[in-house]
Design a protein around this motif. Structure first.
Motif, mmCIF file in Angstrom:
data_model
loop_
_atom_site.group_PDB
_atom_site.id
_atom_site.type_symbol
_atom_site.label_atom_id
_atom_site.label_comp_id
_atom_site.label_asym_id
_atom_site.label_seq_id
_atom_site.Cartn_x
_atom_site.Cartn_y
_atom_site.Cartn_z
ATOM 1 N N VAL A 161 79.172 117.001 -66.528
ATOM 2 C CA VAL A 161 78.462 116.979 -65.247
ATOM 3 C C VAL A 161 79.462 117.088 -64.089
ATOM 4 O O VAL A 161 79.261 117.861 -63.150
ATOM 5 C CB VAL A 161 77.586 115.713 -65.114
ATOM 6 N N ALA A 162 80.563 116.345 -64.179
ATOM 7 C CA ALA A 162 81.559 116.355 -63.096
ATOM 8 C C ALA A 162 82.207 117.725 -62.922
ATOM 9 O O ALA A 162 82.533 118.124 -61.797
ATOM 10 C CB ALA A 162 82.633 115.303 -63.361
ATOM 11 N N THR A 163 82.374 118.457 -64.009
ATOM 12 C CA THR A 163 83.031 119.771 -63.938
ATOM 13 C C THR A 163 82.036 120.924 -63.848
ATOM 14 O O THR A 163 82.423 122.088 -63.928
ATOM 15 C CB THR A 163 83.967 119.990 -65.143
ATOM 16 N N ARG A 164 80.750 120.579 -63.704
ATOM 17 C CA ARG A 164 79.679 121.576 -63.511
ATOM 18 C C ARG A 164 79.482 122.489 -64.711
ATOM 19 O O ARG A 164 79.088 123.631 -64.581
ATOM 20 C CB ARG A 164 79.908 122.434 -62.255
ATOM 21 N N LYS A 165 79.745 121.973 -65.908
ATOM 22 C CA LYS A 165 79.563 122.767 -67.136
ATOM 23 C C LYS A 165 78.067 122.885 -67.426
ATOM 24 O O LYS A 165 77.364 121.889 -67.465
ATOM 25 C CB LYS A 165 80.299 122.140 -68.303
ATOM 26 N N THR A 166 77.608 124.089 -67.629
ATOM 27 C CA THR A 166 76.197 124.337 -67.918
ATOM 28 C C THR A 166 76.070 125.152 -69.196
ATOM 29 O O THR A 166 77.040 125.783 -69.632
ATOM 30 C CB THR A 166 75.516 125.094 -66.745
ATOM 31 N N PRO A 167 74.873 125.171 -69.787
ATOM 32 C CA PRO A 167 74.711 125.969 -71.006
ATOM 33 C C PRO A 167 75.157 127.411 -70.793
ATOM 34 O O PRO A 167 74.901 127.995 -69.743
ATOM 35 C CB PRO A 167 73.201 125.901 -71.271
ATOM 36 N N GLY A 168 75.862 127.942 -71.774
ATOM 37 C CA GLY A 168 76.335 129.307 -71.696
ATOM 38 C C GLY A 168 77.724 129.459 -71.099
ATOM 39 O O GLY A 168 78.262 130.567 -71.052
ATOM 40 N N THR A 169 78.321 128.353 -70.641
ATOM 41 C CA THR A 169 79.683 128.434 -70.110
ATOM 42 C C THR A 169 80.670 127.981 -71.179
ATOM 43 O O THR A 169 80.340 127.142 -72.003
ATOM 44 C CB THR A 169 79.872 127.568 -68.844
#
Length: 141
Positions: free
Chosen positions: A132-140
């Motif tokens: 969440v802190a590093t803005r990781k989202t599905p597909g990254t």
């Protein structure tokens, strides 16, 4: 941010912790716990990742869909309910872990399993916070 690239020692340490925390736990139960913590923490990456792993472990679509309302669902065993209640209490730690939640988990799991379950819960919370802190989202990556 690609956390694993910029902080590889930390990332590898969390991977090792994750592997150790899983030891001896039922694969379906551990995915339910990880999905529920990730729902609470609003970690889209981990929700996506663990729902996929849950299906691979044999979990049904219906149980995955009802997980956010597990308390109202009749689809979960007493042991799973104890694990999910403990997951919520540990994930929402500022509210504390109520004695009845801990005691029910201790009734459903032997001491080693309970230790592993607690380790799994704090590990998935570490992953959630990292993603969440590093803005990781599905597909990254």
């Amino acid at each position: 941010m690609n956390f694993s690239a910029v902080a590889p020692k930390v990332f590898k340490a969390v991977l090792a912790l994750d592997a150790a925390a899983r030891d001896g736990l039922d694969p379906v139960l551990l995915e339910l716990v990880q999905i529920r913590a990730s729902q609470i923490n609003r970690c889209a990456y981990c929700i996506d990742y663990h729902t996929s792993d849950a299906r691979k472990a044999g979990e049904t679509e219906e149980r995955v869909y009802q997980l956010s309302a597990w308390e109202e669902s009749s689809l979960y065993t007493e042991k799973e309910r104890a694990a999910l209640a403990l997951t919520e209490a540990v994930t929402l730690l500022p509210q504390g872990v109520p004695d009845e939640v801990y005691h029910e988990a201790a009734r459903q799991f032997d001491e080693k399993e309970l230790a592993q379950l607690i380790a799994l819960i704090f590990t998935v919370n570490a992953w959630n916070r990292m993603n969440v802190a590093t803005r990781k989202t599905p597909g990254t990556p």
